[in-house]
Design a protein around this motif. Structure first.
Motif, mmCIF file in Angstrom:
data_model
loop_
_atom_site.group_PDB
_atom_site.id
_atom_site.type_symbol
_atom_site.label_atom_id
_atom_site.label_comp_id
_atom_site.label_asym_id
_atom_site.label_seq_id
_atom_site.Cartn_x
_atom_site.Cartn_y
_atom_site.Cartn_z
ATOM 1 N N ASN A 1 -37.440 -53.307 18.550
ATOM 2 C CA ASN A 1 -38.859 -53.022 18.790
ATOM 3 C C ASN A 1 -39.131 -53.004 20.289
ATOM 4 O O ASN A 1 -38.413 -53.621 21.088
ATOM 5 C CB ASN A 1 -39.766 -54.036 18.079
ATOM 6 N N ALA A 2 -40.179 -52.285 20.654
ATOM 7 C CA ALA A 2 -40.495 -52.069 22.067
ATOM 8 C C ALA A 2 -41.058 -53.312 22.736
ATOM 9 O O ALA A 2 -40.917 -53.485 23.948
ATOM 10 C CB ALA A 2 -41.479 -50.903 22.194
ATOM 11 N N ILE A 3 -41.688 -54.184 21.969
ATOM 12 C CA ILE A 3 -42.289 -55.396 22.550
ATOM 13 C C ILE A 3 -41.213 -56.311 23.122
ATOM 14 O O ILE A 3 -41.328 -56.832 24.239
ATOM 15 C CB ILE A 3 -43.147 -56.129 21.504
ATOM 16 N N ASP A 4 -40.127 -56.519 22.363
ATOM 17 C CA ASP A 4 -39.023 -57.350 22.858
ATOM 18 C C ASP A 4 -38.340 -56.691 24.060
ATOM 19 O O ASP A 4 -37.916 -57.371 25.000
ATOM 20 C CB ASP A 4 -37.997 -57.586 21.750
ATOM 21 N N ALA A 5 -38.250 -55.365 24.024
ATOM 22 C CA ALA A 5 -37.646 -54.640 25.160
ATOM 23 C C ALA A 5 -38.494 -54.817 26.416
ATOM 24 O O ALA A 5 -37.965 -55.029 27.514
ATOM 25 C CB ALA A 5 -37.511 -53.160 24.813
ATOM 26 N N MET B 1 -20.271 -46.908 40.650
ATOM 27 C CA MET B 1 -21.606 -47.390 40.320
ATOM 28 C C MET B 1 -21.793 -47.380 38.806
ATOM 29 O O MET B 1 -21.449 -46.413 38.140
ATOM 30 C CB MET B 1 -22.658 -46.491 40.975
ATOM 31 N N LYS B 2 -22.332 -48.500 38.281
ATOM 32 C CA LYS B 2 -22.664 -48.577 36.862
ATOM 33 C C LYS B 2 -24.173 -48.703 36.704
ATOM 34 O O LYS B 2 -24.830 -49.410 37.472
ATOM 35 C CB LYS B 2 -21.977 -49.777 36.204
ATOM 36 N N LEU B 3 -24.713 -48.034 35.697
ATOM 37 C CA LEU B 3 -26.134 -48.139 35.402
ATOM 38 C C LEU B 3 -26.357 -49.196 34.332
ATOM 39 O O LEU B 3 -25.738 -49.151 33.265
ATOM 40 C CB LEU B 3 -26.676 -46.797 34.911
ATOM 41 N N THR B 4 -27.218 -50.158 34.618
ATOM 42 C CA THR B 4 -27.588 -51.139 33.600
ATOM 43 C C THR B 4 -28.574 -50.477 32.650
ATOM 44 O O THR B 4 -29.502 -49.779 33.076
ATOM 45 C CB THR B 4 -28.227 -52.377 34.237
ATOM 46 N N CYS B 5 -28.386 -50.689 31.365
ATOM 47 C CA CYS B 5 -29.271 -50.030 30.410
ATOM 48 C C CYS B 5 -29.479 -50.883 29.168
ATOM 49 O O CYS B 5 -28.724 -51.813 28.886
ATOM 50 C CB CYS B 5 -28.720 -48.654 30.029
ATOM 51 N N ILE B 6 -30.542 -50.558 28.457
ATOM 52 C CA ILE B 6 -30.817 -51.173 27.161
ATOM 53 C C ILE B 6 -31.087 -50.067 26.148
ATOM 54 O O ILE B 6 -31.450 -48.951 26.524
ATOM 55 C CB ILE B 6 -32.008 -52.157 27.209
ATOM 56 N N ALA B 7 -30.892 -50.391 24.879
ATOM 57 C CA ALA B 7 -31.116 -49.450 23.785
ATOM 58 C C ALA B 7 -32.242 -49.986 22.909
ATOM 59 O O ALA B 7 -32.259 -51.174 22.566
ATOM 60 C CB ALA B 7 -29.843 -49.277 22.970
ATOM 61 N N VAL B 8 -33.169 -49.107 22.541
ATOM 62 C CA VAL B 8 -34.330 -49.527 21.746
ATOM 63 C C VAL B 8 -34.543 -48.534 20.614
ATOM 64 O O VAL B 8 -34.811 -47.349 20.856
ATOM 65 C CB VAL B 8 -35.606 -49.604 22.612
ATOM 66 N N ASP B 9 -34.411 -49.010 19.375
ATOM 67 C CA ASP B 9 -34.630 -48.152 18.201
ATOM 68 C C ASP B 9 -34.874 -49.045 16.997
ATOM 69 O O ASP B 9 -34.143 -50.021 16.787
ATOM 70 C CB ASP B 9 -33.415 -47.247 17.963
ATOM 71 N N ASP B 10 -35.888 -48.734 16.202
ATOM 72 C CA ASP B 10 -36.210 -49.582 15.051
ATOM 73 C C ASP B 10 -35.367 -49.248 13.824
ATOM 74 O O ASP B 10 -35.465 -49.918 12.801
ATOM 75 C CB ASP B 10 -37.698 -49.486 14.708
ATOM 76 N N GLU B 11 -34.525 -48.206 13.925
ATOM 77 C CA GLU B 11 -33.622 -47.873 12.823
ATOM 78 C C GLU B 11 -32.242 -48.485 13.121
ATOM 79 O O GLU B 11 -31.580 -48.072 14.086
ATOM 80 C CB GLU B 11 -33.486 -46.359 12.670
ATOM 81 N N PRO B 12 -31.784 -49.451 12.332
ATOM 82 C CA PRO B 12 -30.518 -50.146 12.625
ATOM 83 C C PRO B 12 -29.323 -49.225 12.795
ATOM 84 O O PRO B 12 -28.515 -49.420 13.715
ATOM 85 C CB PRO B 12 -30.340 -51.070 11.416
ATOM 86 N N ALA C 1 -40.465 -57.341 27.129
ATOM 87 C CA ALA C 1 -40.276 -58.720 27.601
ATOM 88 C C ALA C 1 -38.970 -58.848 28.381
ATOM 89 O O ALA C 1 -38.902 -59.552 29.401
ATOM 90 C CB ALA C 1 -40.285 -59.679 26.409
ATOM 91 N N PHE C 2 -37.938 -58.156 27.943
ATOM 92 C CA PHE C 2 -36.648 -58.201 28.644
ATOM 93 C C PHE C 2 -36.764 -57.610 30.047
ATOM 94 O O PHE C 2 -36.204 -58.151 31.009
ATOM 95 C CB PHE C 2 -35.601 -57.431 27.824
ATOM 96 N N THR C 3 -37.498 -56.510 30.179
ATOM 97 C CA THR C 3 -37.632 -55.864 31.498
ATOM 98 C C THR C 3 -38.420 -56.727 32.475
ATOM 99 O O THR C 3 -38.300 -56.534 33.687
ATOM 100 C CB THR C 3 -38.319 -54.488 31.383
ATOM 101 N N HIS C 4 -39.227 -57.653 31.976
ATOM 102 C CA HIS C 4 -39.964 -58.552 32.864
ATOM 103 C C HIS C 4 -39.039 -59.573 33.529
ATOM 104 O O HIS C 4 -39.349 -60.107 34.592
ATOM 105 C CB HIS C 4 -41.056 -59.284 32.088
ATOM 106 N N LYS C 5 -37.903 -59.842 32.890
ATOM 107 C CA LYS C 5 -36.980 -60.865 33.393
ATOM 108 C C LYS C 5 -35.701 -60.281 34.003
ATOM 109 O O LYS C 5 -34.996 -60.974 34.732
ATOM 110 C CB LYS C 5 -36.602 -61.818 32.258
ATOM 111 N N HIS C 6 -35.410 -59.017 33.671
ATOM 112 C CA HIS C 6 -34.142 -58.425 34.108
ATOM 113 C C HIS C 6 -34.395 -57.024 34.667
ATOM 114 O O HIS C 6 -35.224 -56.280 34.144
ATOM 115 C CB HIS C 6 -33.157 -58.326 32.936
ATOM 116 N N GLU C 7 -33.653 -56.673 35.714
ATOM 117 C CA GLU C 7 -33.731 -55.323 36.255
ATOM 118 C C GLU C 7 -32.891 -54.383 35.391
ATOM 119 O O GLU C 7 -31.740 -54.670 35.089
ATOM 120 C CB GLU C 7 -33.221 -55.301 37.700
ATOM 121 N N VAL C 8 -33.489 -53.278 35.017
ATOM 122 C CA VAL C 8 -32.820 -52.294 34.166
ATOM 123 C C VAL C 8 -32.952 -50.918 34.808
ATOM 124 O O VAL C 8 -34.050 -50.510 35.196
ATOM 125 C CB VAL C 8 -33.440 -52.265 32.753
#
Length: 243
Positions: free
Chosen positions: A36-40, A1-12, A42-49
Motif C-alpha cells: 500500500n502507498a501509505i506504508d511506502a 552507480m546503483k539506484l535505491t528503489c522500492i516497489a509498491v503494488d497491492d497485488e501480491p 512512511a518509508f520515504t520519510h525515513k529513507h532516501e529513495v
C-alpha cells in the motif's frame, strides 16, 4: 552507480514479479516492498529513495496521489517514479507528475529494463556538472537530454527556471532549449557583465533588453517582472543605463 528503489503494488503476484525484475537488474538496489502507498510514504520519510516502481490503482491512497505528495515534499522532490498499471488511460496524468516512465501490465522484463535504464540515464546526468563553462569563452555547454550542446552566449535572450530544469530561450529558436540544471547554477556560470537575475525564475541577457520600467524588462515580445528581492541590483543597473 546503483539506484535505491522500492516497489509498491497491492497485488501480491504483481509485486513479487516486480521485485524479481528489480533484483535481476544490476544497477538497481531494492530497499523494500509495500502493498500500500501509505506504508511506502512512511518509508520515504525515513529513507532516501531514488526510484519508486508504483502501481496507480490502490485503496486508501492511490499511486497518483502518492506521486503528488512526494512532488510537493522538499525532501522527496528528487525521487523519481515509474508507474505500473493495467489501465492505459492514466498515461497522460502520469507524465503530469513528472513520472519517468509508464509500464502497462502485463509487461515483460525487456520492457521493465528499458524503463529502468531510462531512469539510470536520468540519474547519471544529475551526477555530472550540467553546464560546463570554458574559461573566458563566448559560449557554454548545456546538458540537454544525454548530450552536451554548445550554446553561444550572444544567442541567449533569457533563461527560465522550470522544476529541475532551465529553459534557455535563444535567438531564432521557436522553442527553448531544456537543460537539466538549476537557475542558481546558471547564475554562477554566466558572466555578470552580460546576465542578471531579476526574478527567482528568470535570468535575462542585458545585451538583449529592448526596454525597461522600474518593475519590468521587455525582451522581444516577452515582459518579465522584476521581483522585490532583485530590485535593488536591477535599479543600480538602470541608473547606469540611463547615465
Amino acid at each position: 552507480m546503483k539506484l535505491t528503489c522500492i516497489a509498491v503494488d497491492d497485488e501480491p503476484l504483481a509485486l513479487k514479479m516486480l521485485c524479481n525484475f528489480i533484483e535481476q537488474t544490476a544497477f538497481l538496489s531494492l530497499e523494500d516492498k509495500f502493498e500500500n502507498a501509505i506504508d511506502a510514504l512512511a518509508f520515504t520519510h525515513k529513507h532516501e529513495v531514488d526510484l519508486i516502481f508504483l502501481d496507480i490503482q490502490m485503496p486508501d491512497l492511490s499511486g497518483m496521489e502518492l506521486a503528488r505528495v512526494l512532488e510537493n515534499n522538499k525532501k522527496t522532490r528528487s525521487t523519481r517514479i515509474i508507474f505500473t498499471t493495467a489501465y492505459n488511460q492514466f498515461a497522460v496524468e502520469g507524465y503530469k507528475v513528472d513520472a519517468l516512465d509508464y509500464l502497462l501490465k502485463p509487461y515483460s522484463y525487456e520492457e521493465f529494463l528499458k524503463a529502468a535504464t531510462k531512469a539510470y540515464q536520468f540519474f547519471e546526468t544529475q551526477h555530472q556538472p550540467a553546464p560546463i563553462e570554458t574559461d573566458k569563452k563566448d559560449y557554454i555547454f548545456l546538458k540537454v537530454e544525454y548530450q552536451l550542446v554548445k550554446v553561444m552566449l550572444r544567442d541567449i535572450l533569457y533563461l527560465e527556471g522550470y522544476k529541475d530544469y532551465v529553459k534557455v530561450h535563444l535567438i531564432g529558436k521557436p522553442s527553448p532549449t531544456l537543460s537539466l540544471t538549476s537557475l542558481k547554477n546558471m547564475e554562477d556560470i554566466l558572466p555578470a557583465a552580460h546576465f542578471m537575475r531579476i526574478h527567482r525564475s528568470y535570468i535575462i541577457s542585458l545585451d538583449h533588453i529592448d526596454s525597461i520600467t522600474r518593475n519590468t524588462v521587455n525582451i522581444g515580445t516577452m515582459t518579465i517582472s522584476v521581483s522585490d528581492h532583485y530590485k535593488e541590483n536591477f535599479l543600480q543597473f538602470v541608473n547606469k543605463w540611463i547615465g
